[in-house]
Scaffold this motif. Structure first.
Motif, short mmCIF file in Angstrom:
data_model
loop_
_atom_site.label_atom_id
_atom_site.label_comp_id
_atom_site.label_asym_id
_atom_site.label_seq_id
_atom_site.Cartn_x
_atom_site.Cartn_y
_atom_site.Cartn_z
N ALA A 40 91.27 79.20 97.58
CA ALA A 40 90.38 79.33 96.43
C ALA A 40 89.04 79.94 96.84
CB ALA A 40 90.17 77.96 95.78
N LEU A 41 88.49 79.51 97.97
CA LEU A 41 87.21 80.05 98.43
C LEU A 41 87.32 81.52 98.78
CD1 LEU A 41 85.93 77.10 100.68
CD2 LEU A 41 85.07 77.78 98.44
N LEU A 42 88.37 81.88 99.51
CA LEU A 42 88.53 83.28 99.91
C LEU A 42 88.73 84.18 98.70
CD1 LEU A 42 88.80 85.18 102.39
CD2 LEU A 42 91.29 84.90 102.17
N LYS A 43 89.59 83.76 97.78
CA LYS A 43 89.85 84.56 96.58
C LYS A 43 88.62 84.62 95.69
CE LYS A 43 92.84 86.89 94.07
NZ LYS A 43 93.47 88.13 94.58
N GLY A 44 87.94 83.49 95.56
CA GLY A 44 86.79 83.44 94.66
C GLY A 44 85.61 84.26 95.15
N PHE A 45 85.33 84.23 96.46
CA PHE A 45 84.16 84.92 97.00
C PHE A 45 84.43 86.37 97.36
CE2 PHE A 45 82.63 80.55 97.81
CZ PHE A 45 81.32 80.68 97.39
N THR A 46 85.67 86.70 97.71
CA THR A 46 85.95 88.06 98.20
C THR A 46 87.01 88.81 97.42
OG1 THR A 46 87.70 87.38 99.76
CG2 THR A 46 85.41 87.23 100.53
N GLY A 47 87.88 88.10 96.71
CA GLY A 47 88.98 88.76 96.02
C GLY A 47 90.13 89.12 96.93
N LEU A 48 90.06 88.74 98.21
CA LEU A 48 91.11 89.06 99.17
C LEU A 48 92.31 88.14 98.99
CD1 LEU A 48 88.86 89.51 102.34
CD2 LEU A 48 89.88 91.32 100.96
N GLU A 76 80.39 93.95 106.23
CA GLU A 76 80.89 94.13 107.59
C GLU A 76 82.35 93.71 107.71
OE1 GLU A 76 78.55 92.97 110.92
OE2 GLU A 76 76.66 93.09 109.83
N LEU A 77 83.08 93.83 106.61
CA LEU A 77 84.51 93.52 106.62
C LEU A 77 85.32 94.78 106.39
CD1 LEU A 77 86.75 91.29 106.65
CD2 LEU A 77 86.58 91.28 104.15
N ASP A 78 86.20 95.11 107.33
CA ASP A 78 87.10 96.26 107.21
C ASP A 78 88.30 95.81 106.38
OD1 ASP A 78 88.81 98.38 107.45
OD2 ASP A 78 88.54 98.62 109.62
N GLU A 79 88.23 96.06 105.07
CA GLU A 79 89.30 95.59 104.17
C GLU A 79 90.61 96.29 104.43
OE1 GLU A 79 88.46 94.75 100.08
OE2 GLU A 79 86.30 94.91 100.39
N ALA A 80 90.56 97.53 104.88
CA ALA A 80 91.81 98.24 105.19
C ALA A 80 92.53 97.55 106.34
CB ALA A 80 91.51 99.69 105.55
N ARG A 81 91.78 97.13 107.34
CA ARG A 81 92.37 96.41 108.46
C ARG A 81 92.86 95.03 108.02
NH1 ARG A 81 92.60 96.33 114.04
NH2 ARG A 81 91.66 98.39 114.10
N PHE A 82 92.09 94.37 107.16
CA PHE A 82 92.50 93.06 106.66
C PHE A 82 93.84 93.17 105.93
CE2 PHE A 82 92.89 89.80 103.44
CZ PHE A 82 92.44 88.64 104.07
N ASN A 83 94.00 94.17 105.09
CA ASN A 83 95.20 94.31 104.28
C ASN A 83 96.37 94.92 105.03
OD1 ASN A 83 94.17 93.25 101.76
ND2 ASN A 83 92.96 95.12 101.59
N ASP A 84 96.12 95.48 106.21
CA ASP A 84 97.19 96.07 107.02
C ASP A 84 97.89 94.97 107.80
OD1 ASP A 84 98.87 97.51 108.60
OD2 ASP A 84 97.30 98.62 109.68
N LEU A 85 99.13 94.69 107.43
CA LEU A 85 99.86 93.60 108.07
C LEU A 85 100.18 93.87 109.53
CD1 LEU A 85 102.35 92.59 105.21
CD2 LEU A 85 100.18 91.51 105.84
N ASP A 86 100.12 95.15 109.94
CA ASP A 86 100.41 95.49 111.33
C ASP A 86 99.16 95.57 112.19
OD1 ASP A 86 103.16 95.70 110.88
OD2 ASP A 86 102.96 97.77 110.17
#
Length: 448
Positions: A256-264, A421-431
């Motif tokens: 809930a915290l991660l989704k609420g604050f970042t949408g990730l 300072e968050l690389d969202e492309a890297r976060f979403n890349d499962l590899d």
């Protein structure tokens, strides 16, 4: 004996002590007669087997082990807190980044302890369970909440340490650590001194925890020599209740915290946390897992190095949600077992104390039990009640360490997102981080 003992991990040795102590205690119940004693006479003197074994050997050694845990409380909290807060060397981090990190860590810990207390009161794991008559405890009248808040601030910190007033020690250590961080070279010199002390204290903790299998054996042998079947069921209820609250907090609260604050997507976070969580579960140490946690955050989750290098080490010191959950459930359990009715202000005291205590909980195995002693003392519950849960705590310690480091990475992602300072492309890349930057778990000592 010592050579064979080192063939097994601490977890295995504590489990062996748990099983052996339980079996010995149950065996003593079968051997003793209806009066709970077996007497024999030598040269005209009558000796009581129960008194010699249970009240003599087992009780004495068990009390020594409990005293050893209590002995570590003041130095561990004081030095760990100073080392943690004095690491905030840059004013900008003491400002924006420091406030965000500390604020989020304290917020998640408050949620954890509140959730634990609520579910523990609902399930009532210790309801209807009685302890032996010789372990009866009469609670003293607890001070009012306002008196407790006023008493948090020490007039004499040395006296506070001598009397074990932990809230005063926590406040003084935080203020001293911040002052050291703002004092330039003088503060750095003193900080290095406390880092050396912290290393020595951690070694002392290790020594005490290496004695835990023997402490568990004598405590469980004494406990099960007079325990009833209702306690066995209650221990199972306590175990699964703590485990359930840990899973709820780790999966629901952090999501809930991660989704609420970042949408990730929190599912991606949990998938990428598997290696770090596995190592944390094995070592039961947030500090030992820190290199893996930092590599996971940077290479797999895309957290910027400036954020991860500050937020994660701080989290391994002050973010102990899993420990707070154990303290909340254990407090309710012990209060119910001893028949002590806690008022609303007592539960608020537990929330406040456990939240602040998490700041001073070092990320090493078994320290949660030391902090639990402090929480129990604040609401006038018997510290001896730790003996009821210490045997199964090591198993829960493994799970709550995995929850702690998951919380560290969740907060790191939230702060990195807010600081761009968050690389969202890297976060979403499962590899990401699974090939050229794979975490080498074999590089670390799993039994440390």
């Amino acid at each position: 004996m010592s050579q064979n003992a080192h063939k097994y991990s601490l977890t295995t040795r504590i489990f062996i002590g748990l099983v052996a102590g339980t079996l010995v205690g149950l065996l003593l119940q079968l051997v003793f007669d209806d009066s709970g004693d077996l007497r024999f006479t030598i040269f005209g003197y009558t000796f009581s087997t129960y008194n010699i074994l249970v009240e003599g050997i087992f009780s004495t050694l068990g009390q020594i082990f409990i005293a050893s845990l209590k002995m570590l409380v003041v130095p561990l909290v004081f030095v760990s807190l100073i080392c943690g807060t004095s690491s905030l060397t840059e004013p900008s981090k003491l400002g924006r980044l420091g406030i965000k990190s500390i604020g989020l860590y304290i917020f998640t810990t408050a949620i954890a302890i509140s959730l634990a207390l609520s579910l523990a009161l609902l399930v009532a794991p210790g309801s209807g369970v009685t302890v032996p008559a010789d372990a009866a405890y009469t609670a003293q009248e607890a001070p009012s909440l306002s008196a407790v808040i006023i008493d948090m601030f020490p007039t004499n910190p040395v006296n506070a340490m001598a009397e074990g007033k932990m809230l005063q020690i926590i406040i003084f250590a935080v203020l001293l650590g911040v002052a050291m961080a703002m004092s330039g070279e003088a503060g750095k010199r003193i900080a290095n001194f406390f880092e050396d002390i912290n290393t020595v204290i951690m070694k002392l903790v290790t020594i005490i925890m290496n004695l835990a299998p023997y402490g568990v054996f004598v405590l469980m042998a004494k406990l099960f020599s007079s325990i009833g079947a209702d306690m066995l069921g209650s221990l199972a209820t306590y175990f699964f209740l703590v485990l359930g609250v840990l899973l709820i907090h780790g999966l629901v609260t952090y999501s809930a915290l991660l989704k609420g604050f970042t949408g990730l997507n929190p599912i991606i976070l949990f998938r990428k946390m598997r290696d770090a969580a596995q190592f944390a579960f094995t070592t039961s140490s947030s500090s030992a897992t820190l290199p893996v946690t930092m590599e996971t955050a940077q290479n797999k989750l895309g957290v910027g190095k400036s954020v991860s290098s500050f937020t994660l080490p701080l989290g391994s010191t002050i973010n102990m949600d899993g420990t707070a959950i154990m303290q909340g459930v254990a407090t309710v359990f012990i209060a119910q077992v001893y028949g002590v009715d806690l008022a609303l202000q007592d539960y608020l005291m537990v929330v406040l104390t456990a939240t602040l205590a998490s700041i001073g909980t070092a990320g090493v195995p078994g320290v949660g039990l030391i902090m639990l002693a402090m929480v129990l003392q604040q609401v006038n519950l018997p510290v001896e009640g730790i003996a009821l849960i210490i045997g199964i705590d090591r198993l829960l310690d493994m799970t709550r360490t995995a929850v702690n480091i998951t919380g560290d990475c969740t907060v790191a992602c939230i702060i990195a997102k807010s600081e761009n300072e968050l690389d969202e492309a890297r976060f979403n890349d499962l590899d990401a981080g699974l090939k050229e930057e794979d975490v080498d778990l074999e590089h670390f000592d799993r039994n440390s």
